[in-house]
Write an enzyme that holds these catalytic residues in place. Structure first.
Site, mmCIF file in Angstrom:
data_model
loop_
_atom_site.group_PDB
_atom_site.id
_atom_site.type_symbol
_atom_site.label_atom_id
_atom_site.label_comp_id
_atom_site.label_asym_id
_atom_site.label_seq_id
_atom_site.Cartn_x
_atom_site.Cartn_y
_atom_site.Cartn_z
ATOM 1 N N LYS A 53 0.831 -1.204 0.000
ATOM 2 C CA LYS A 53 0.000 0.000 0.000
ATOM 3 C C LYS A 53 0.866 1.255 0.000
ATOM 4 C CE LYS A 53 -3.821 -2.415 2.213
ATOM 5 N NZ LYS A 53 -4.430 -2.851 3.477
ATOM 6 N N GLN A 97 -5.067 -1.802 9.624
ATOM 7 C CA GLN A 97 -4.916 -3.120 9.011
ATOM 8 C C GLN A 97 -5.503 -4.220 9.910
ATOM 9 O OE1 GLN A 97 -3.477 -3.706 5.857
ATOM 10 N NE2 GLN A 97 -4.322 -5.742 6.176
ATOM 11 N N ASP A 120 -11.518 2.229 3.942
ATOM 12 C CA ASP A 120 -11.803 0.791 3.833
ATOM 13 C C ASP A 120 -13.282 0.534 3.554
ATOM 14 O OD1 ASP A 120 -9.873 -1.165 3.797
ATOM 15 O OD2 ASP A 120 -9.581 -1.212 5.965
#
Length: 283
Positions: A53, A97, A120
């Site tokens: 990322k 995460q 997200d």
């Protein structure tokens, strides 16, 4: 490799190229989208995702920062960091995460992220907006799946779609996005009877069940689009999807190999969400 295998590298390059053009224009005006990624603990797979990322952000010109926290970090400490990032004006997207260590509530952390920075797409408000068709930041993997299908040249509207898997991260949201595109959608799961028969009716088959090589050619209608979201490490160390690719490839129409398509597209949609969040917060 068969001509029907979807070229994920080309799709990703095309989308990221356009993102970079738009981000460069914003940077020329003195404005740069910013993403903060938080990694708690040292899960190897998560560490790889976070590196990828950060690299992708650099590629398209997004400012990024990674907050690496020890596994023993308390929930209170993590929530304090999230609150700080919520208030940080140079950060437009926040991603914590998953999975988190067991002593930390994932729901509490997701709920704490500012809705407008939830790149997200997991916050209950964004999920609710998705379900009723309002504009929202979409979960990255499901959004990537829809983009992949569209780029095969297949019209989704009016098609029969089957999704195998009902997780909150992939199965449910991708089924809602397929409905939004006017597909007729069936969701299969561990309790579904006659699954093979249902899948063989699908013009579009999305597989996200977490079982390596679960779907064989007996599940697939000839010429159907097959999108394999699964990624599983086998005993010999190799990676395999939820679809038995070699068994299915000659029956399917456009099909995604594993790895190489859905994973990079997920990160690409994260970049897209960060840009969209930054533009909305700037307005």
């Amino acid at each position: 490799m068969s001509e029907n295998v979807i070229n994920g590298k080309q799709i990703v390059a095309d989308i990221r190229g356009k993102l970079k053009e738009e981000i460069d224009l914003l940077a020329a005006e003195g404005f740069r989208p910013g993403l903060a990624v938080v990694l708690v603990g040292e899960d190897p797979a998560s560490a790889v995702y976070v590196r990828n990322k950060a690299k992708a952000c650099e590629q398209v010109g997004i400012y990024s920062e990674v907050h690496r926290l020890p596994a023993e970090t308390s929930q209170v400490e993590l929530l304090e960091l999230v609150d700080k990032l919520n208030r940080d004006t140079k950060i437009h997207g926040i991603l914590v995460q998953l999975p988190l260590p067991k002593h930390i509530s994932e729901d509490a952390v997701i709920d704490a992220i500012a809705v407008e920075k939830d790149v997200d797409g997991f916050h209950p408000i964004n999920v609710g907006n998705l379900s009723i068709g309002k504009p929202s930041l979409l979960p990255c993997t499901p959004a990537g799946v829809i983009e992949i299908i569209k780029r095969t040249g297949i019209t989704i509207s009016g098609k029969r779609a089957v999704v195998i898997g009902r997780s909150n991260i992939v199965g449910k949201p991708v089924s809602m996005l397929l409905l939004r595109e006017n597909a007729t959608v069936t969701v299969c799961h561990s309790r579904t009877e006659n699954m093979k028969e249902l899948c063989r009716e699908a013009d579009i088959l999305v597989v996200a069940i977490g079982k390596p090589k679960f779907v064989t050619k007996e599940f697939v209608k000839p010429g159907a689009v097959v999108i394999d979201v699964g990624i599983n490490r086998l005993e010999d160390g190799t990676l395999a999807g939820d679809v038995d690719f070699n068994d299915v490839v000659d029956t399917a129409g456009p099909i995604t190999p594993v790895p190489g398509v859905v994973g990079p597209m997920t990160i690409t949609m994260l970049l897209h969400n960060t840009l969209q969040a930054a533009k909305a917060l700037r307005a």
